[in-house]
Design a protein around this motif. Sequence first.
Motif, PDB file in Angstrom:
ATOM      1  N   GLU A 364      32.811  10.039 -38.475  1.00  0.00           N
ATOM      2  CA  GLU A 364      32.589   9.844 -39.913  1.00  0.00           C
ATOM      3  C   GLU A 364      31.110   9.664 -40.227  1.00  0.00           C
ATOM      4  N   LEU A 365      30.367   9.036 -39.317  1.00  0.00           N
ATOM      5  CA  LEU A 365      28.922   8.923 -39.504  1.00  0.00           C
ATOM      6  C   LEU A 365      28.245  10.290 -39.387  1.00  0.00           C
ATOM      7  N   LEU A 366      28.685  11.086 -38.414  1.00  0.00           N
ATOM      8  CA  LEU A 366      28.123  12.427 -38.254  1.00  0.00           C
ATOM      9  C   LEU A 366      28.461  13.318 -39.443  1.00  0.00           C
ATOM     10  N   ALA A 367      29.628  13.095 -40.036  1.00  0.00           N
ATOM     11  CA  ALA A 367      30.039  13.895 -41.190  1.00  0.00           C
ATOM     12  C   ALA A 367      29.400  13.422 -42.489  1.00  0.00           C
ATOM     13  N   GLY A 368      28.669  12.311 -42.448  1.00  0.00           N
ATOM     14  CA  GLY A 368      28.048  11.787 -43.652  1.00  0.00           C
ATOM     15  C   GLY A 368      28.988  10.989 -44.524  1.00  0.00           C
ATOM     16  N   LEU A 369      30.169  10.629 -43.977  1.00  0.00           N
ATOM     17  CA  LEU A 369      31.139   9.863 -44.763  1.00  0.00           C
ATOM     18  C   LEU A 369      30.828   8.375 -44.756  1.00  0.00           C
ATOM     19  N   ARG A 370      29.997   7.942 -43.820  1.00  0.00           N
ATOM     20  CA  ARG A 370      29.568   6.544 -43.760  1.00  0.00           C
ATOM     21  C   ARG A 370      28.057   6.497 -43.605  1.00  0.00           C
ATOM     22  N   THR A 371      27.476   5.379 -44.056  1.00  0.00           N
ATOM     23  CA  THR A 371      26.030   5.181 -43.969  1.00  0.00           C
ATOM     24  C   THR A 371      25.715   4.276 -42.792  1.00  0.00           C
ATOM     25  N   PRO A 372      24.834   4.695 -41.872  1.00  0.00           N
ATOM     26  CA  PRO A 372      24.514   3.843 -40.719  1.00  0.00           C
ATOM     27  C   PRO A 372      23.936   2.504 -41.156  1.00  0.00           C
ATOM     28  N   THR A 373      24.300   1.462 -40.414  1.00  0.00           N
ATOM     29  CA  THR A 373      23.702   0.149 -40.662  1.00  0.00           C
ATOM     30  C   THR A 373      22.255   0.143 -40.216  1.00  0.00           C
ATOM     31  N   ALA A 374      21.974   0.852 -39.145  1.00  0.00           N
ATOM     32  CA  ALA A 374      20.614   0.962 -38.613  1.00  0.00           C
ATOM     33  C   ALA A 374      20.497   2.300 -37.899  1.00  0.00           C
ATOM     34  N   GLY A 375      19.249   2.713 -37.681  1.00  0.00           N
ATOM     35  CA  GLY A 375      19.031   3.977 -37.002  1.00  0.00           C
ATOM     36  C   GLY A 375      19.085   5.152 -37.956  1.00  0.00           C
ATOM     37  N   ALA A 376      19.071   6.340 -37.389  1.00  0.00           N
ATOM     38  CA  ALA A 376      19.040   7.552 -38.199  1.00  0.00           C
ATOM     39  C   ALA A 376      19.945   8.608 -37.589  1.00  0.00           C
ATOM     40  N   ALA A 377      20.504   9.445 -38.456  1.00  0.00           N
ATOM     41  CA  ALA A 377      21.339  10.562 -38.024  1.00  0.00           C
ATOM     42  C   ALA A 377      20.833  11.818 -38.700  1.00  0.00           C
ATOM     43  N   GLU A 378      20.433  12.790 -37.919  1.00  0.00           N
ATOM     44  CA  GLU A 378      19.997  14.082 -38.444  1.00  0.00           C
ATOM     45  C   GLU A 378      21.144  15.059 -38.248  1.00  0.00           C
ATOM     46  N   VAL A 379      21.802  15.413 -39.355  1.00  0.00           N
ATOM     47  CA  VAL A 379      23.005  16.238 -39.252  1.00  0.00           C
ATOM     48  C   VAL A 379      22.941  17.387 -40.244  1.00  0.00           C
ATOM     49  N   THR A 382      28.655  19.692 -42.088  1.00  0.00           N
ATOM     50  CA  THR A 382      29.723  19.652 -41.089  1.00  0.00           C
ATOM     51  C   THR A 382      31.079  19.871 -41.736  1.00  0.00           C
ATOM     52  N   HIS A 383      32.042  20.193 -40.885  1.00  0.00           N
ATOM     53  CA  HIS A 383      33.442  20.291 -41.312  1.00  0.00           C
ATOM     54  C   HIS A 383      34.239  19.366 -40.400  1.00  0.00           C
ATOM     55  N   LEU A 384      34.822  18.322 -40.994  1.00  0.00           N
ATOM     56  CA  LEU A 384      35.560  17.320 -40.229  1.00  0.00           C
ATOM     57  C   LEU A 384      37.054  17.563 -40.354  1.00  0.00           C
ATOM     58  N   VAL A 385      37.727  17.621 -39.218  1.00  0.00           N
ATOM     59  CA  VAL A 385      39.187  17.711 -39.187  1.00  0.00           C
ATOM     60  C   VAL A 385      39.699  16.374 -38.657  1.00  0.00           C
ATOM     61  N   THR A 386      40.313  15.587 -39.525  1.00  0.00           N
ATOM     62  CA  THR A 386      40.796  14.264 -39.138  1.00  0.00           C
ATOM     63  C   THR A 386      42.139  14.366 -38.423  1.00  0.00           C
ATOM     64  N   GLN A 387      42.631  13.220 -37.955  1.00  0.00           N
ATOM     65  CA  GLN A 387      43.942  13.212 -37.294  1.00  0.00           C
ATOM     66  C   GLN A 387      45.056  13.535 -38.278  1.00  0.00           C
ATOM     67  N   THR A 388      44.852  13.227 -39.546  1.00  0.00           N
ATOM     68  CA  THR A 388      45.822  13.578 -40.591  1.00  0.00           C
ATOM     69  C   THR A 388      45.099  14.439 -41.623  1.00  0.00           C
TER      70      THR A 388
END
Length: 518
Positions: A364-379, A382-388
């Motif tokens: 979810e962090l890689l998909a941009g659905l959540r904001t990191p508390t610390a650090g950085a994500a360069e992504v 994306t296309h996320l396929v969840t369990q449901t």
Amino acid sequence: MRPFDPRLVRELPQTRAPVAALGLLGAAAGVAAIGQAFAIAWLVTALVGGGSLWAPAVTVATILAVRGILSATTEVTATWAGARVAGVLRERILGRWSRATADDRPAPERMLTISTHGASSVEPYVARYLPALVAAAVVPPLAIVTLLVVDWSSALIVVATVPLLPVFAALIGRHTQEATQRRWATQTRLAGHFLDVMRGLPTLVSYGRAEKQADQVAAVGDRHRIATVRTLKIAFLSSAALELLATISVAIVAVWTGMRLAWGNLDLQVALTAILLAPEAYWPIRRVGQEFHAAADGAEAIDALLADVPPACFAGRESMSVRDLSYRYPGANVDVLQGISYAVRPGLTVVTGPSGCGKTTLLELLAGLRTPTAGAAEVPRTHLVTQTPFVLPATVADNLALGTGASPAQIAAACAATGLDRVIAGLPDGTATLLGDNGFGLSAGQRARLGLTRAMLSDAAVVLLDEPTAHLDPASARQVRSVIRDLARTRPVVAVTHDPELAALADAQWPLTERVPA
């Protein structure tokens, strides 16, 4: 509560035409009301004086017809404007929520309340309150100015008493706003409780606790009913108070005018015109006070629907990497992920680790659905396929085309690759088969195939998969593994899995360990 929120037309250009149309109709109706007072006074004077009735009667009939047309046009326009503005607001907030991270979105029960009951309550605000507000801004000043020309002493009485109505309306409105906010809080709690019950209904039934929860929902519903009735009581009492105040004010004008008419100091036509104009100075303000209670919910909803929601940020890169990434759930005491650094390379990357170590949260962090508390994500995108996977209550074809823009030939090829074509062949109407909520009509494994097929059709730079083989039988799982390998040859694929066979096919593994609170 502000009488009118300027953000409504400033931030949403689609609402300007409906609001402007209501304003013009309200102003036209005010002018027609003033003209009606003069026409009726002319007709009565001609009747009493024995003069010709033809011209005044035609004038009165014409103005009444114009007012009728304006009233009907206002009703139609108000209905259209209410639906239009509510639809635009709902579309705007749903779009913003869909692009925001999970941390920036409101709680599910609040989103449910705002997007359903909140958006619906905007319609009476636009359809009834705004026309009344426009009339209150146009008609009283016009009536007072006209009265100054016709009979200045009656105008002074109106000028002295008219301010009492908005003062009383403002005092009552403050109390109404507090009651409305309490009712909104109760409505949100009711929605949240009902949502939790519906989600856990199978478990509650299996443990024999469903009836107990039904009682709890009924209790919360009773609290909402009591809050609603309390608001209605305030509405009725305030309307009666404003009505009484306006009636007394008009009566003062009528008595003063009648006395001067009896003394012979006033012409009959002037007296009748003053008496007929006086109510027009009070009625629009009184109506605003009456409609305020119906509009209070709408004003509260507009404030929530226009609230700024930070959008999810995507770097727009072709590579994916994280540096010193940490994440802590709101209200938690420990980071579920801490100090993670990794660069995703082309091919298949498998994220492994025990349950509860944060693998799904990482996706979810890689998909941009959540904001990191610390650090950085360069992504990249994306296309996320969840369990449901998300499934619309629509046809299979609509679900396959959702957000892809793929041609029928591309959809057919993707279905053949994932084995979804065999599933479609077994459905009653093929791709035209209508699915229910949450994919009702498909098994868990079939929904997983649908989600994987959409991932193949997506043009996203990176595909993220959460347990892609979890709900499949051995034969289907083998086919899905093959599809994932083929997909990883065209773009990076990051898959969370407990499947050792899928892990064995990976080009790289990203192991996570469970964090234990100190």
